[in-house]
Scaffold this motif. Structure first.
Motif, PDB file in Angstrom:
ATOM      1  N   PRO A  23       0.837  -1.203   0.000  1.00  0.00           N
ATOM      2  CA  PRO A  23       0.000   0.000   0.000  1.00  0.00           C
ATOM      3  C   PRO A  23       0.874   1.256   0.000  1.00  0.00           C
ATOM      4  O   PRO A  23       1.934   1.286   0.631  1.00  0.00           O
ATOM      5  CB  PRO A  23      -0.787  -0.113   1.311  1.00  0.00           C
ATOM      6  N   ARG A  24       0.443   2.276  -0.718  1.00  0.00           N
ATOM      7  CA  ARG A  24       1.197   3.522  -0.752  1.00  0.00           C
ATOM      8  C   ARG A  24       1.307   4.092   0.665  1.00  0.00           C
ATOM      9  O   ARG A  24       0.332   4.133   1.398  1.00  0.00           O
ATOM     10  CB  ARG A  24       0.511   4.533  -1.679  1.00  0.00           C
ATOM     11  N   GLY A  25       2.502   4.478   1.035  1.00  0.00           N
ATOM     12  CA  GLY A  25       2.738   4.965   2.383  1.00  0.00           C
ATOM     13  C   GLY A  25       3.276   3.907   3.313  1.00  0.00           C
ATOM     14  O   GLY A  25       3.626   4.207   4.453  1.00  0.00           O
ATOM     15  N   GLY A  26       3.356   2.672   2.841  1.00  0.00           N
ATOM     16  CA  GLY A  26       3.939   1.619   3.660  1.00  0.00           C
ATOM     17  C   GLY A  26       2.922   0.579   4.070  1.00  0.00           C
ATOM     18  O   GLY A  26       1.719   0.775   3.975  1.00  0.00           O
ATOM     19  N   GLY A  27       3.415  -0.536   4.560  1.00  0.00           N
ATOM     20  CA  GLY A  27       2.564  -1.650   4.960  1.00  0.00           C
ATOM     21  C   GLY A  27       3.164  -2.949   4.495  1.00  0.00           C
ATOM     22  O   GLY A  27       4.226  -2.983   3.859  1.00  0.00           O
ATOM     23  N   SER A  28       2.481  -4.040   4.808  1.00  0.00           N
ATOM     24  CA  SER A  28       2.973  -5.355   4.421  1.00  0.00           C
ATOM     25  C   SER A  28       2.986  -5.493   2.904  1.00  0.00           C
ATOM     26  O   SER A  28       2.078  -5.009   2.214  1.00  0.00           O
ATOM     27  CB  SER A  28       2.093  -6.445   5.036  1.00  0.00           C
ATOM     28  N   SER A  29       4.016  -6.148   2.386  1.00  0.00           N
ATOM     29  CA  SER A  29       4.159  -6.281   0.934  1.00  0.00           C
ATOM     30  C   SER A  29       3.702  -7.657   0.463  1.00  0.00           C
ATOM     31  O   SER A  29       3.672  -8.624   1.216  1.00  0.00           O
ATOM     32  CB  SER A  29       5.607  -6.035   0.515  1.00  0.00           C
ATOM     33  N   ILE A  30       3.341  -7.705  -0.814  1.00  0.00           N
ATOM     34  CA  ILE A  30       2.967  -8.932  -1.520  1.00  0.00           C
ATOM     35  C   ILE A  30       4.063  -9.208  -2.532  1.00  0.00           C
ATOM     36  O   ILE A  30       4.527  -8.290  -3.216  1.00  0.00           O
ATOM     37  CB  ILE A  30       1.616  -8.763  -2.228  1.00  0.00           C
ATOM     38  N   ARG A  31       4.487 -10.455  -2.656  1.00  0.00           N
ATOM     39  CA  ARG A  31       5.593 -10.801  -3.540  1.00  0.00           C
ATOM     40  C   ARG A  31       5.126 -11.779  -4.614  1.00  0.00           C
ATOM     41  O   ARG A  31       4.406 -12.740  -4.338  1.00  0.00           O
ATOM     42  CB  ARG A  31       6.725 -11.442  -2.737  1.00  0.00           C
ATOM     43  N   HIS A  32       5.567 -11.514  -5.846  1.00  0.00           N
ATOM     44  CA  HIS A  32       5.368 -12.442  -6.956  1.00  0.00           C
ATOM     45  C   HIS A  32       6.686 -12.555  -7.716  1.00  0.00           C
ATOM     46  O   HIS A  32       7.271 -11.536  -8.096  1.00  0.00           O
ATOM     47  CB  HIS A  32       4.256 -11.968  -7.887  1.00  0.00           C
ATOM     48  N   ASP A  33       7.151 -13.774  -7.939  1.00  0.00           N
ATOM     49  CA  ASP A  33       8.352 -14.012  -8.733  1.00  0.00           C
ATOM     50  C   ASP A  33       7.929 -14.184 -10.185  1.00  0.00           C
ATOM     51  O   ASP A  33       7.182 -15.116 -10.514  1.00  0.00           O
ATOM     52  CB  ASP A  33       9.095 -15.248  -8.232  1.00  0.00           C
ATOM     53  N   LEU A  34       8.408 -13.296 -11.053  1.00  0.00           N
ATOM     54  CA  LEU A  34       7.941 -13.228 -12.434  1.00  0.00           C
ATOM     55  C   LEU A  34       9.085 -13.437 -13.401  1.00  0.00           C
ATOM     56  O   LEU A  34      10.145 -12.827 -13.275  1.00  0.00           O
ATOM     57  CB  LEU A  34       7.301 -11.867 -12.699  1.00  0.00           C
ATOM     58  N   GLY A  35       8.862 -14.282 -14.391  1.00  0.00           N
ATOM     59  CA  GLY A  35       9.828 -14.552 -15.451  1.00  0.00           C
ATOM     60  C   GLY A  35       9.291 -15.630 -16.361  1.00  0.00           C
ATOM     61  O   GLY A  35       8.187 -16.157 -16.167  1.00  0.00           O
ATOM     62  N   HIS A  36      10.062 -15.994 -17.396  1.00  0.00           N
ATOM     63  CA  HIS A  36       9.723 -17.110 -18.282  1.00  0.00           C
ATOM     64  C   HIS A  36       8.287 -17.035 -18.820  1.00  0.00           C
ATOM     65  O   HIS A  36       7.554 -18.018 -18.838  1.00  0.00           O
ATOM     66  CB  HIS A  36       9.944 -18.452 -17.575  1.00  0.00           C
ATOM     67  N   GLY A  37       7.860 -15.816 -19.225  1.00  0.00           N
ATOM     68  CA  GLY A  37       6.568 -15.669 -19.894  1.00  0.00           C
ATOM     69  C   GLY A  37       5.395 -15.373 -18.995  1.00  0.00           C
ATOM     70  O   GLY A  37       4.242 -15.430 -19.445  1.00  0.00           O
ATOM     71  N   ASP A  38       5.628 -15.031 -17.729  1.00  0.00           N
ATOM     72  CA  ASP A  38       4.534 -14.718 -16.802  1.00  0.00           C
ATOM     73  C   ASP A  38       3.964 -13.333 -17.097  1.00  0.00           C
ATOM     74  O   ASP A  38       4.674 -12.408 -17.498  1.00  0.00           O
ATOM     75  CB  ASP A  38       5.021 -14.745 -15.354  1.00  0.00           C
ATOM     76  N   LEU A  39       2.653 -13.191 -16.836  1.00  0.00           N
ATOM     77  CA  LEU A  39       1.955 -11.924 -17.026  1.00  0.00           C
ATOM     78  C   LEU A  39       1.360 -11.474 -15.699  1.00  0.00           C
ATOM     79  O   LEU A  39       0.743 -12.267 -14.983  1.00  0.00           O
ATOM     80  CB  LEU A  39       0.821 -12.084 -18.047  1.00  0.00           C
ATOM     81  N   ILE A  40       1.538 -10.204 -15.359  1.00  0.00           N
ATOM     82  CA  ILE A  40       0.828  -9.567 -14.257  1.00  0.00           C
ATOM     83  C   ILE A  40       0.204  -8.287 -14.779  1.00  0.00           C
ATOM     84  O   ILE A  40       0.830  -7.559 -15.562  1.00  0.00           O
ATOM     85  CB  ILE A  40       1.747  -9.300 -13.045  1.00  0.00           C
ATOM     86  N   VAL A  41      -1.038  -8.043 -14.400  1.00  0.00           N
ATOM     87  CA  VAL A  41      -1.739  -6.812 -14.771  1.00  0.00           C
ATOM     88  C   VAL A  41      -2.155  -6.129 -13.481  1.00  0.00           C
ATOM     89  O   VAL A  41      -2.802  -6.729 -12.617  1.00  0.00           O
ATOM     90  CB  VAL A  41      -2.973  -7.104 -15.649  1.00  0.00           C
ATOM     91  N   MET A  42      -1.766  -4.862 -13.343  1.00  0.00           N
ATOM     92  CA  MET A  42      -2.152  -4.047 -12.193  1.00  0.00           C
ATOM     93  C   MET A  42      -3.263  -3.113 -12.632  1.00  0.00           C
ATOM     94  O   MET A  42      -3.085  -2.356 -13.596  1.00  0.00           O
ATOM     95  CB  MET A  42      -0.949  -3.268 -11.662  1.00  0.00           C
ATOM     96  N   GLY A  43      -4.417  -3.175 -11.944  1.00  0.00           N
ATOM     97  CA  GLY A  43      -5.564  -2.417 -12.399  1.00  0.00           C
ATOM     98  C   GLY A  43      -6.290  -1.701 -11.291  1.00  0.00           C
ATOM     99  O   GLY A  43      -5.888  -1.715 -10.128  1.00  0.00           O
ATOM    100  N   GLY A  44      -7.409  -1.065 -11.657  1.00  0.00           N
ATOM    101  CA  GLY A  44      -8.159  -0.258 -10.709  1.00  0.00           C
ATOM    102  C   GLY A  44      -7.329   0.920 -10.253  1.00  0.00           C
ATOM    103  O   GLY A  44      -6.682   1.597 -11.052  1.00  0.00           O
ATOM    104  N   SER A  45      -7.290   1.154  -8.950  1.00  0.00           N
ATOM    105  CA  SER A  45      -6.538   2.282  -8.392  1.00  0.00           C
ATOM    106  C   SER A  45      -5.097   1.919  -8.073  1.00  0.00           C
ATOM    107  O   SER A  45      -4.408   2.670  -7.374  1.00  0.00           O
ATOM    108  CB  SER A  45      -7.228   2.780  -7.114  1.00  0.00           C
ATOM    109  N   CYS A  46      -4.609   0.796  -8.580  1.00  0.00           N
ATOM    110  CA  CYS A  46      -3.319   0.245  -8.130  1.00  0.00           C
ATOM    111  C   CYS A  46      -2.177   1.252  -8.248  1.00  0.00           C
ATOM    112  O   CYS A  46      -1.326   1.336  -7.361  1.00  0.00           O
ATOM    113  CB  CYS A  46      -2.991  -1.024  -8.914  1.00  0.00           C
ATOM    114  N   GLN A  47      -2.137   2.027  -9.330  1.00  0.00           N
ATOM    115  CA  GLN A  47      -1.011   2.946  -9.513  1.00  0.00           C
ATOM    116  C   GLN A  47      -1.051   4.112  -8.540  1.00  0.00           C
ATOM    117  O   GLN A  47      -0.011   4.695  -8.217  1.00  0.00           O
ATOM    118  CB  GLN A  47      -0.964   3.454 -10.960  1.00  0.00           C
TER     119      GLN A  47
END
Length: 209
Positions: free
Chosen positions: A157-181
């Protein structure tokens, strides 16, 4: 020194091709109206694309002001604006597939592609959101296709907090949507562990950086 690229054993002899989206995509709803979609292994034969991009894209280094000094950006970059030819036809196919899947929800097509080359564990990107342009005030989407060795992408979360981790490579797709940015931040942290090179391709709508 850049670490050697280790091809995925699962990718041996795979033909370079975009897979389906649809119900293969897993959505996770985050706080404050943000969400992420994950599609592991969306691009078959992704190691072939990594090799082509690493060899043929006109990569460049940048230097930026940070506090009272100018520093090297710890990764190589190339940005393709909406009227520029992408460096491989499969990226055009990927963008069309994203438009087909997300077009109604996004309300506009993906237009640009920003490429980042993380050469080893020393290359990174600090906590940030894509808030240059419309991303600072509007809900939008950023779709990231990863090729090469996996690296950890963290979200918090913006401003700090616990983080979520995803290991990405070898053709993986992640899409960040909504208010994520606007309401969340993401980063690729440095690592002292052995890390091979990775290239990320970020598809964005017009006016989002």
């Amino acid at each position: 020194m850049t670490a050697a690229f280790q091809a995925s054993l699962l990718a041996l002899d795979e033909e370079l091709a975009i897979g389906p989206l649809g119900d293969t995509v897993r959505r996770t709803h985050l706080a404050h109206g943000a969400w992420i979609d994950l599609r592991p292994g969306w691009l078959a034969g992704a190691d072939e694309l990594y090799e082509r991009l690493a060899e043929t894209v006109p990569w460049h280094a940048e230097r930026r002001h940070m506090y009272d000094r100018v520093v090297d950006v710890p990764r190589l970059l190339k940005f393709y604006d909406e009227h520029e030819t992408l460096p491989h036809p499969v990226l055009d196919e990927a963008r069309r597939a994203l438009d087909l899947h997300y077009g109604d929800e996004l309300g506009e097509p993906f237009r640009t592609a920003g490429l980042c080359f993380y050469r080893d564990g020393r290359d990174s990107v600090a906590w940030h959101g894509d808030t240059i342009g419309r991303g600072s005030t509007e809900d939008t989407m950023v779709a990231i296709l990863s090729v090469g060795d996996p690296r950890s992408l963290l979200l918090r979360p913006r401003g700090g907090g616990s983080s979520i981790r995803h290991d990405l490579g070898h053709g993986d797709l992640i899409v960040m949507g909504g208010s994520c940015q606007r309401t969340w931040e993401h980063a690729i942290p440095k690592t002292s562990r052995p890390a091979g090179p990775r290239i990320s391709i970020q598809f964005r709508p017009r006016g989002v950086r």
